[in-house]
Design a protein around this motif. Structure first.
Motif, short mmCIF file in Angstrom:
data_model
loop_
_atom_site.label_atom_id
_atom_site.label_comp_id
_atom_site.label_asym_id
_atom_site.label_seq_id
_atom_site.Cartn_x
_atom_site.Cartn_y
_atom_site.Cartn_z
N GLU A 1 0.83 -1.20 0.00
CA GLU A 1 0.00 0.00 0.00
C GLU A 1 0.86 1.25 0.00
N THR B 1 -9.19 4.16 0.51
CA THR B 1 -8.04 4.00 -0.38
C THR B 1 -8.51 3.54 -1.76
N ASP C 1 -2.90 9.71 1.21
CA ASP C 1 -3.74 8.76 1.94
C ASP C 1 -3.43 8.85 3.44
N ASP C 2 -4.47 8.79 4.24
CA ASP C 2 -4.34 8.71 5.71
C ASP C 2 -3.65 9.92 6.34
MG MG Z 1 -6.74 3.07 3.44
#
Ligand code: MG
Ligand code: ADP
Length: 451
Positions: free
Chosen positions: A102, A153, A218-219
Motif C-alpha cells: 500500500e 483507499t 492517503d491517511d
Molecule cells: Mg486506506
C-alpha cells in the motif's frame, strides 16, 4: 527481543506439558514460526494434513500457550505453504490483501468499476466521479473520511486510475502521509559525501510534489504531531491550490477531529468538499462479496454471503478475508462451498469490534446489577464491593466470548492476563458452594441475554 522464534520456543515448552507426546511430536513440533502480524504469531504448517489437524484440535491450546508468553502477541494465525502454492496455480487468484504494497503506487484493481455503490458511499462516489472527470475544477480539495476498511483507499485509487486513463497528460502523485513524512525527513538530512545534497534533495522533494497536477495523500491523520511536515504540506497545498491543481486527501477522521493539526491546514482541508464513507448496509455488504467472489471465481451460494456479511460489523477488508478463508477451507477439503462448510470454517473467527460491543454489554449488565459504575469496575480499586463484580464480569466475558486473555486485561484498565486467569478461577471455584453467587451469576446471564 520479541521474535517469532523466541515466542514459539517458549510456547512449545508449555504446550509440551498439555499435549500428549505423540501428537506433540507429530504436529506441533513441525510448525514453523514465520512472522508476527497484527498481534498474531503466524505459524506455518508443513502439509495440508497438518493444517487440518491443527486447525481442528490445537488452535485453542496454541493460543493459550502464546498468551502466556507475551502480552503483545496474543493470538495465532495458521497458514499452510503447500496450500499457498496450490492457490498460486489457480488462474488469477489475486489473493485479496496479502501482499499489496500500500502507498507505493496506484493499484490497477481499485477502479470505479470494481467499487460497489450503496447508500453508505454514494455521496463520496459522486464526489469522486466529479473530481475524476474534472480534476482541479470542482471540489478542491476532496477530503474523504471514514472508518477502517470502508473503501477510502479504493476510491482514491479509482480517481487516479480514471485520470490516468482519460487524462494521461496529467501528472499524478500518489503518496501516504507516512511516505511523505519519511521522504521529507530524509531530504532534511545532509548526505555523507559532502555534495550539496541537502539542498538538492529538498529541492527534488519539493519539486516532485509541487509540480503535481493531481496530488493524492492517503491517511492524513498521521500528520498529527508533526509540525515541520505540516508546514511543508501547507506550502505545497497553497501552491497547488492556487494553480487549480487537484488535491485529494483521505483520513479516518474529520479535519476538526485530528488533534494537533495546525489551524491553517485544517481550514484548508475544509475548503473544498468533505465526503464521508459510512459503514455499509447488509445489502451493500452482500453485493460487495458477490462481486469479489466473481472476481476470484469462487462458486458460492447466496446464503453464505449473508453469513459472512452478518459476521463482520463493517470492515470490508475483514469480510474479504473471511471470503477467502471459506474458499480456502473448501479447497483444502476438496468440497463445494455450502452454508454448513462456511459456518464450520468461520467458527474460530472473532470480529473484534463485535466482541468489544458484547464485552460492553456484559460489563454494563454487571455494573447495573451491582449498582456500581463502569469507571469503578475497570479501575484499580480493591474494595470488596468492586473486586467481586469485576471478577464476575471477567468470568462472564470468558464464558460468553472467546476473547484472548490479554484483550480482557486491556478492557479492565490494562491488567495482565494473570489477573484475568485469577478472576476466572476464583469465581469458578467459589460458585460451587456459594449459593448466593450462583444466583447472581444466573441473574446477570439473564440480563445479558436480554431476558
Ligand atoms: Mg486506506
Ligand atoms: P480504507 O482505506 O477505508 O481502510 P480500503 O480502501 O483499503 O479501505 O478497502 C478495504 C478493502 O475493501 C479493499 O480491498 C477494497 O477493495 C474493498 N472495498 C471497500 N469498499 C468497497 C466497495 N464499495 N466495493 C468494493 N470493494 C470495496
Amino acid at each position: 527481543m520479541l521474535t517469532p522464534n523466541s515466542i514459539w520456543e517458549k510456547s512449545l515448552k508449555s504446550l509440551e506439558t498439555v499435549v500428549n507426546v505423540y501428537c506433540f511430536q507429530a504436529w506441533l513440533e513441525n510448525l514453523t514460526p514465520v512472522d508476527i502480524v497484527d498481534n498474531k504469531l503466524v505459524l506455518s504448517a508443513p502439509s495440508k494434513m497438518a493444517y487440518a489437524v491443527i486447525s481442528d484440535n490445537y488452535l485453542d491450546k496454541i493460543r493459550t500457550a502464546i498468551q502466556q508468553q507475551d502480552l503483545f502477541v496474543n493470538d495465532v494465525d495458521l497458514i499452510c505453504e503447500e496450500f499457498q502454492s496450490d492457490m498460486n496455480r489457480i488462474p488469477k487468484p489475486t489473493n485479496v490483501e496479502v501482499a499489496v504494497p500500500e502507498g507505493v503506487s496506484l493499484l490497477p484493481k481499485y477502479t470505479f468499476d470494481s467499487f460497489v455503490v450503496g447508500d453508505s458511499n454514494k455521496f463520496v462516489h459522486a464526489a469522486a466521479r466529479a473530481v475524476a472527470e474534472f480534476p482541479g475544477v470542482r471540489y478542491n480539495p476532496l477530503f474523504i473520511y471514514g472508518g477502517v476498511g470502508l473503501g477510502k483507499t479504493h476510491i482514491m485509487h479509482a480517481i487516479g486510475n480514471y485520470i490516468k486513463q482519460f487524462n494521461p497528460n496529467k501528472r499524478l502523485v500518489y503518496t501516504t502521509s507516512e511516505k511523505f513524512t519519511n521522504e521529507f525527513i530524509s531530504a532534511l538530512i545532509p548526505s555523507k559525501n559532502n555534495t550539496p545534497n541537502q539542498y538538492s534533495n529538498m529541492q527534488a522533494f519539493k519539486e516532485n510534489y509541487r509540480t503535481a497536477d493531481v496530488l493524492m495523500i492517503d491517511d492524513v491523520q498521521f500528520f498529527e504531531n508533526k509540525p515541520s511536515v505540516q508546514e511543508e504540506l501547507f506550502h505545497t497545498f497553497n501552491e497547488l491550490h492556487n494553480e487549480n491543481r487537484q488535491i485529494i486527501l483521505t483520513s479516518d477522521r474529520m479535519p476538526k477531529d485530528i488533534p494537533s493539526l495546525e489551524e491553517r491546514l485544517r481550514t484548508r482541508f475544509e475548503w473544498g468538499i468533505i465526503a464521508d464513507v459510512q459503514p455499509p448496509s447488509i445489502e451493500t455488504k452482500v453485493a460487495i462479496l458477490q462481486m469479489k467472489a466473481e472476481q476470484e471465481r469462487y462458486v458460492i451460494p447466496r446464503d453464505v454471503f449473508f453469513l459472512i456479511a452478518e459476521r463482520v460489523e463493517s470492515n470490508i477488508r475483514e469480510m474479504e478475508s473471511l471470503l477467502s478463508r471459506v474458499s480456502l477451507y473448501a479447497k483444502m477439503l476438496n468440497q463445494d462451498i455450502t452454508i454448513e462448510l462456511a459456518s464450520e470454517s468461520l467458527k474460530d473467527y472473532i470480529d473484534h469490534k463485535k466482541v468489544q460491543m458484547s464485552a460492553d454489554t456484559i460489563i454494563n449488565a454487571t455494573c447495573k446489577y451491582f449498582n456500581i459504575t463502569r469507571d469503578d469496575i475497570v479501575s484499580k480499586k480493591k474494595t470488596k464491593e468492586i473486586v467481586e463484580p469485576r471478577q464476575i464480569a471477567i468470568f462472564l466475558i470468558l464464558e460468553f466470548l472467546s476473547l484472548p486473555l490479554a484483550s480482557i486485561g486491556q478492557i479492565f484498565g490494562g491488567r495482565d492476563h494473570t489477573t484475568v486467569i485469577h478472576a476466572r478461577d476464583k469465581i469458578t471455584n467459589k460458585q460451587i458452594d456459594d449459593a448466593k453467587l450462583a444466583v447472581q451469576l444466573k441473574d446477570i446471564r439473564n440480563m445479558i441475554n436480554g431476558n
